[in-house]
Enzyme design. Structure first.
Site, PDB file in Angstrom:
ATOM      1  N   ASP A  32      36.769  42.594  35.724  1.00  0.00           N
ATOM      2  CA  ASP A  32      37.168  41.731  36.847  1.00  0.00           C
ATOM      3  C   ASP A  32      38.441  40.952  36.505  1.00  0.00           C
ATOM      4  OD1 ASP A  32      36.935  40.660  39.362  1.00  0.00           O
ATOM      5  OD2 ASP A  32      35.399  39.192  38.824  1.00  0.00           O
ATOM      6  N   GLY A  33      39.162  40.546  37.553  1.00  0.00           N
ATOM      7  CA  GLY A  33      40.313  39.658  37.364  1.00  0.00           C
ATOM      8  C   GLY A  33      41.675  40.333  37.492  1.00  0.00           C
ATOM      9  N   GLY A  35      43.276  41.120  40.212  1.00  0.00           N
ATOM     10  CA  GLY A  35      44.052  40.457  41.266  1.00  0.00           C
ATOM     11  C   GLY A  35      44.609  39.128  40.790  1.00  0.00           C
ATOM     12  N   HIS A  49      45.886  45.983  39.157  1.00  0.00           N
ATOM     13  CA  HIS A  49      45.058  47.196  39.075  1.00  0.00           C
ATOM     14  C   HIS A  49      45.732  48.243  38.186  1.00  0.00           C
ATOM     15  CE1 HIS A  49      42.331  45.513  41.885  1.00  0.00           C
ATOM     16  NE2 HIS A  49      43.116  45.628  42.955  1.00  0.00           N
ATOM     17  N   ASN A  80      33.261  46.581  47.661  1.00  0.00           N
ATOM     18  CA  ASN A  80      34.723  46.521  47.590  1.00  0.00           C
ATOM     19  C   ASN A  80      35.410  47.212  48.778  1.00  0.00           C
ATOM     20  OD1 ASN A  80      34.773  46.737  43.949  1.00  0.00           O
ATOM     21  ND2 ASN A  80      34.973  44.911  45.230  1.00  0.00           N
ATOM     22  N   ARG A  83      37.675  45.236  51.225  1.00  0.00           N
ATOM     23  CA  ARG A  83      39.051  44.801  50.893  1.00  0.00           C
ATOM     24  C   ARG A  83      40.080  45.415  51.852  1.00  0.00           C
ATOM     25  NH1 ARG A  83      39.485  43.876  44.447  1.00  0.00           N
ATOM     26  NH2 ARG A  83      37.508  42.779  44.260  1.00  0.00           N
ATOM     27  N   ARG A 206      28.381  36.039  37.427  1.00  0.00           N
ATOM     28  CA  ARG A 206      27.439  36.732  38.329  1.00  0.00           C
ATOM     29  C   ARG A 206      27.455  38.230  38.063  1.00  0.00           C
ATOM     30  NH1 ARG A 206      31.198  34.347  42.081  1.00  0.00           N
ATOM     31  NH2 ARG A 206      32.918  35.785  42.461  1.00  0.00           N
TER      32      ARG A 206
END
Ligand code: IPE
Ligand code: IPE
Ligand code: MG
Length: 259
Positions: A32-33, A35, A49, A80, A83, A206
């Site tokens: 994650d992360g 973006g 990405h 997802n 998006r 999470r």
């Protein structure tokens, strides 16, 4: 576990100064992360990405080196699809490019690719390249690389329940045969050990619908590092933290992170 795994694990454990049992057999990562990594640099999200995609191969090869038996990467969740269309299109292009581009590396390193998730509504190109790579690598005996792509854990459980119901209807199993190992066999992860260590990058605490069944007793490690900045040293830090955990599995005796 084969000797090749044992030797790699022993060497990695010695270098890290932990017992060989403290090298997780199965590591799962919520990458994650991407973006936020891009936004922090004033760049559009897709740059994150692209950079994140480059890290995947590095981490997978590092896991091969240290004798991890299975590495599962959360690449795209069923949620997802919410998006923006351009982001999804970009990601789908990346997946088909990597699924093809990684073939030589997987073969050279004896890695088997396993898809976790539903195929529909992935674009045909992604499904084709994934089938090609899964087929090509299916007899490899080294690490299993699980790619959670169009994956949702609740859907995985529904798919398992449906398959089990079909088998019951066809008279292939009894109600009494429906137990934990029966469920295990019907999940996308059939044949893989449960993850010992779950890593989530970028600080979120999470699960986001990832491996709800399989993570029952996994150790959870969260790092603030964004996925595009994650590297083998970050993975070493996670393993060192894991090595200090007392896994009890409901028992009273505390064990160090061992299977
Ligand atoms: C993870 O990074 C990649 C995918 C979910 C495909 P994000 O795109 O979720 O990055 P953030 O969380 O917005 O920073
Ligand atoms: C989880 O990340 C999915 C992947 C890493 C592929 P998300 O960015 O989609 O999760 P939320 O939305 O923060 O829960
Ligand atoms: Mg995210």
């Amino acid at each position: 576990m084969t000797d090749s795994f044992k030797q790699k694990r022993a060497a990695a454990a010695e270098r890290l100064g932990v017992p060989a049992e403290s090298i997780p057999r199965h590591i799962a990562i919520i990458m994650d992360g991407n973006g936020r990594w891009a936004q922090q640099r004033g760049l559009p999200r897709f740059h994150g990405h692209s950079k994140g995609g480059q890290i995947v191969e590095k981490i997978a090869l590092y896991c091969v080196d240290i004798g991890v038996e299975a590495l599962t990467l959360y690449s795209f969740s069923m949620q997802n699809w919410k998006r923006p269309a351009e982001e999804i299109e970009f990601l789908m292009g990346l997946y088909s490019m990597y699924l093809e581009g990684i073939r030589e590396t997987l073969m050279k390193n004896d890695v088997r690719l396993v898809h976790l998730g539903r195929e529909k509504p992935l674009p045909d190109k992604v499904i084709e390249t994934m089938h090609g790579t899964v087929d090509l690598t299916k007899n490899n005996k080294g690490m299993a690389l699980g790619l959670a792509l169009n994956y949702g854990a609740r859907t995985e459980l529904i798919d398992a329940a449906r398959e089990i119901a079909e088998e019951y209807k066809a008279g292939k199993l009894d109600i009494d045969d429906i137990d934990e190992s029966c469920f295990d066999r019907h999940l996308y992860t059939a044949g893989l050990p449960d993850p010992d260590l779950l890593i989530r990058t970028s600080g979120e605490m999470r699960i986001s619908n990832f491996l709800l069944w399989q993570l029952s007793y996994a150790e959870f490690y969260v790092t603030e590092t964004f996925w595009p900045d994650f590297n083998p040293d970050s993975l070493d830090e996670a393993i060192l933290a894991y090595a200090k955990r007392a896994r009890r599995f409901g028992d009273v005796n505390s064990k160090s992170a061992q299977q």
